[in-house]
Design an enzyme around this catalytic site. Structure first.
Site, mmCIF file in Angstrom:
data_model
loop_
_atom_site.group_PDB
_atom_site.id
_atom_site.type_symbol
_atom_site.label_atom_id
_atom_site.label_comp_id
_atom_site.label_asym_id
_atom_site.label_seq_id
_atom_site.Cartn_x
_atom_site.Cartn_y
_atom_site.Cartn_z
ATOM 1 N N HIS A 719 157.326 126.222 37.490
ATOM 2 C CA HIS A 719 157.338 124.791 37.185
ATOM 3 C C HIS A 719 155.953 124.189 37.334
ATOM 4 C CE1 HIS A 719 157.874 120.442 38.134
ATOM 5 N NE2 HIS A 719 158.571 120.517 37.028
ATOM 6 N N ASN A 723 153.990 122.192 34.353
ATOM 7 C CA ASN A 723 154.117 120.747 34.520
ATOM 8 C C ASN A 723 152.815 120.032 34.862
ATOM 9 O OD1 ASN A 723 155.928 118.268 34.885
ATOM 10 N ND2 ASN A 723 154.812 118.333 36.819
ATOM 11 N N ILE A 868 159.477 116.646 40.027
ATOM 12 C CA ILE A 868 159.046 115.571 39.124
ATOM 13 C C ILE A 868 159.059 116.101 37.703
ATOM 14 C CG2 ILE A 868 156.615 116.112 39.289
ATOM 15 C CD1 ILE A 868 158.127 112.586 38.942
#
Length: 868
Positions: A719, A723, A868
């Site tokens: 991630h 991200n 997030i």
């Protein structure tokens, strides 16, 4: 283990304890973002903050008296039914003001429990909240327990008024037990708490509920609002395949009984919400309010009302960071009162919309245009794990030829070999020198519908050559679109070759843009949303339903679940929903999630671990002599080489941890909670693959360790890699456009002549428009930020108290030290000038897998979870 307690206590002896808690944050995200106040989000938010603040009666001193009560439960002494004895109700006493370990906004209270020798050693406690408002319970610490010492209860949970709950709220000491090793007096409490968390599968969930259950993705559309906002159900028999999400129980929509009705606030189990966090909470608030209020204002007024809906030159893009865009005063009034918006948009007295310069252009604002950088970002950019080794030539398709005709690539040897330095295609394939970025098969079935809108694009194949200096060189780009007379006739394809001068260079730049548009969509909807956010959620649900908080695997995985369900619910509200940001600003439009579901059909959990992924894509081969068991065929592959070090560290930590609690494979087989967890995850959580043969059978320690390592890798490093570089690369829309609005100009056309005269204007009219660019930059900057209270890999919010077992704690500290060593190694790599892919022409070092980070927009740092 608790034992030998007879005579430890004198009758009437009291146990001294300390309770740490936090009041509810006055900045309530749901209240702030749900407002429909006509004065706008700013006025509405300020009004609500005042209302909340004015009604907070739960000040620190209000917890005293008979507001909060606790009852200890014995882990060693049972009552007549076999359950651990429950002590007398005890209330909080004095407020402690000098506790050195208190965190921000925390309050500590003393408490004394009546507890004598007949009660044994405490192992759990009940808590009741008799106040109207909720509070956040951090911990309970019992001191000087005779013949035992200190007992810690790590809670980190919201406590609502007791009338809201059907069962008593219970917390366990930080002991860790396999189900078979649970002290007999605690067995009942362990099982009952799991029953509570599973619920009965009925009813609409309320904010205070703590129930984890599954549902399909049937809440992305909004057919009741508009027919065009209807979307197909994803997940479940007869539907598109998809991971399951958390069940909310909202009523069906009126116009489509298969779809769930929508609401602004989506239920997530209370302890999965942002509420106890400071910065994450506010980032979520900014994301939501930016989408609902600020972005619509910017789109309608900052561009259209200024009669300037397009960027005309590349310098216009640069002005977003250097000088900014003049804003109407009414738009400014919607932004400036919020501190973080003021930081994000750089508004000042001159009413200017100004974004921070993305890293990709901080050193050289034109290096993104080079072929070397275009190729480098496939192995060191924000979507670095899609490129594959070319196994056959010409590349073939897996599409059904009866439906879509012959989709074999039209790229020929004659296209490639002139730029291969004397190497033949056959030699290059044999020597692992040819690679492909293939965005063809997924696009072809959807392109006719996509191109029927204002967007115009192609399915793409890009072939690259691995040069002797370790860099990748693009050789050819194939652009394909459906045959005008029918799909079954096969696509119409054109091949474009590198060029550095004249109109051919502009054509080549456009060809690369079409490739990047496809890659941007695949990155956002598949690499990011599907393969990290969505696939992890079923693991969170299954863990909470079947693995007790005292189970070792629950404790291992818990940090990697932090805030994921909440950010996913927010994404279903404003990002991946019908008419949301992804549909609005990315090429896939209305088919965004549907196309990600098509990719999910080929998802395989065992292939999500980094080594297996590299081998599957042909960019690495198994090699027992290599440090990580695989040898990279692209040696200077920043994502892969950095990732393998992080993967090995995670794997080593998980090996030590699992071996401590599971002494044999038989321990895995007889672990009833673990088996129930895995069975439900396979059969329900990822139920569309319930019959897949690739699932681990969970019959030995090796399978358990591999499954945990893969999951931790997905939630943390994978991630982070896809991200936190989003703004660094995508914040410069020229580098990573998300839409294309025109087809490639053809010789003899007006568009071709325009391209020859002003390639910048043609490029800008082809890629993402100004409105969508402003939306993208606003969202990408929020998504790319780290919160000030972020928990990074190797850290735990509970500090050293997450378990009472010393050996796992030491192993975790060793894990943290190893990550620190890795970070030093990665810094050294980035300083090695012989590794040309580490920085590239843009002089931007690959930092996305550095384990640590500071707060903000850093393009580095691996948080524990998809937060997030």
């Amino acid at each position: 283990m608790f034992s030998g307690v007879t005579g430890l206590f004198d009758r009437g002896q009291k146990l001294k304890g300390t309770v740490v808690l936090m009041q509810k944050n006055a900045l309530d995200i749901d209240a702030l973002t749900a407002t429909n106040n006509p004065t706008g989000i700013i006025g509405g938010a300020i009004g609500i903050i005042g209302d909340v603040a004015g009604n907070i009666i739960d000040t620190a001193t209000s917890f005293l008296g008979r507001s909060v009560a606790l009852k200890l439960i014995s882990a060693t002494t049972a009552d007549g039914t076999g359950k651990g004895k429950v002590g007398k109700e005890t209330f909080l006493e004095g407020l402690l003001t000098s506790l050195p370990t208190l965190g921000d906004k925390q309050s500590a209270f003393s408490i004394h429990f009546q507890w004598d020798s007949t009660m044994g050693i405490p192992g759990a406690f009940y808590i009741d909240n008799y106040m109207q408002g909720e509070f956040f319970l951090v911990s309970l610490t019992l001191e000087d327990v005779p013949n035992h010492g200190t007992i810690n209860f790590v809670c980190n949970s919201w406590i609502h008024n007791s009338k809201k709950y059907k069962t008593d709220r219970i917390f366990f000491a930080n002991k860790t037990y396999l189900p078979s090793a649970t002290p007999a007096p605690l067995v009942y409490y362990r099982q009952e708490e799991l029953k509570t968390l599973r619920g009965d599968g009925t009813g609409e969930r309320k904010e205070w509920d703590r129930i984890y259950d599954y549902d399909v993705y049937n809440d992305l559309g909004d057919p009741d609002q508009k027919a065009s906002l209807a979307r197909p159900v994803a997940g479940g028999p007869g539907n598109l395949p998809y991971p399951r999400r958390g069940r909310t129980g909202r009523k069906p929509s009126k116009k489509d009984p298969k779809s769930e009705s929508r609401s602004d606030a989506i239920y997530v189990p209370r302890d999965e919400s942002f509420g106890h966090l400071k910065s994450s909470d506010f980032l979520g608030y900014v994301l939501k309010s930016a989408t609902h209020r600020v972005i619509p204002n910017l789109r309608s007024k900052a561009t259209l009302q200024l009669n300037n809906p397009e960027f005309n030159t590349f310098e216009d893009i640069r002005s977003l960071y250097d000088g900014g865009i003049k804003l109407p005063t009414d738009v400014l009034s919607q932004i400036s009162p919020i501190p973080l918006f003021k930081e994000l948009f750089r508004t000042d007295g001159e009413a200017v919309l100004k974004f921070p310069p993305p890293k990709v252009v901080q050193v050289d604002d034109s290096a993104w245009m080079t072929d070397e950088e275009f190729a480098r970002q496939m192995i060191a950019g924000v979507n670095p794990h899609i490129i594959k080794k070319l196994l056959e030539f010409p590349p073939k398709s897996k599409l059904d030829s009866k439906l879509y005709g012959d989709n074999t690539s039209t790229i020929t040897i004659d296209h490639l070999e002139p730029n291969m330095g004397g190497v033949t295609v056959e030699q290059a394939i044999q020597n692992n020198k040819l690679y492909i970025l293939d965005h063809h098969d997924l696009l072809i079935p959807y392109l006719r519908r996509i191109n029927a809108t204002e967007t115009k694009s192609y399915a793409t194949r890009t072939i690259l050559f691995l040069q002797n200096d370790g860099t990748l060189k693009p050789l050819a780009i194939e652009l394909s679109r459906p045959h005008p007379q029918g799909d079954s006739l096969g696509p119409v394809s054109n091949v474009y070759l590198p060029a550095s001068e004249g109109v051919e260079a502009s054509i080549w730049l456009l060809a690369k843009a079409y490739v990047v548009v496809n890659d941007s969509c695949y990155h956002q909807l598949v690499s990011h949303w599907l393969n990290t956010h969505a696939v992890v959620e079923p693991f969170i649900i299954a863990t909470n339903r079947h693995l007790s908080v005292v189970h070792p695997i629950h404790k291992l995985l818990l940090p990697h679940y932090r805030d994921t369900m909440n950010i996913n619910s927010l994404a279903r509200t404003i990002l991946v929903n019908a008419g949301g940001v992804m549909e609005l600003t990315f090429l896939w439009g209305d088919y965004a999630v549907e196309m990600s579901a098509v990719v999910y059909k080929d998802w395989n959990f065992t292939e999500q671990g980094l080594p297996n992924d590299l081998i599957k894509r042909g960019v690495a081969v198994q090699d027992p002599a290599s440090p990580h068991g695989v040898r990279l065929l692209i040696e200077d592959y920043p994502y892969a080489s950095d990732g393998l070090e992080i993967w090995a560290a995670i794997k080593s930590w998980v090996d030590e941890y699992v071996n401590f609690y599971y002494k044999s494979d038989a321990d895995v087989v007889k672990d009833s909670e673990l088996q129930a967890f895995w069975k439900e995850l396979v059969e329900v959580g990822h139920g569309d693959f319930r019959n897949a043969t690739w699932w681990f059978k969970m019959q030995n320690r090796t399978e358990l360790k591999e499954a945990c390592t893969i999951l931790i890798w997905i939630a943390s490093a994978l991630h982070a890699a896809v991200n936190f570089g989003q703004y660094a690369y995508g914040g410069y829309i020229l580098n990573r456009p998300t839409k294309s609005r025109r087809f490639m100009p053809e010789k003899g056309s007006v568009e071709y002549d325009e391209l020859a005269k002003d390639y910048q204007k043609t490029y800008l009219r082809t890629i993402t428009a100004k409105n969508d660019t402003l939306t993208n930059l606003t969202i990408l900057e929020v998504l790319s930020r780290h919160a000030s209270d972020e928990q990074y890999l190797g850290e735990r919010i509970e500090g050293d108290l997450w378990t009472s077992d010393s050996q796992p704690k030491q192993a975790y500290k060793k894990f943290g030290k190893k990550l620190a060593e890795i970070e030093k190694n990665l810094i050294q790599r980035n300083n090695d000038e012989t590794l040309r892919n580490r920085n590239g022409p843009v002089k931007m070092p690959y930092t996305l897998l550095y384990p640590t980070s500071e707060e903000g927009l850093t393009s580095r740092g691996i948080p524990n979870s998809v937060s997030i």
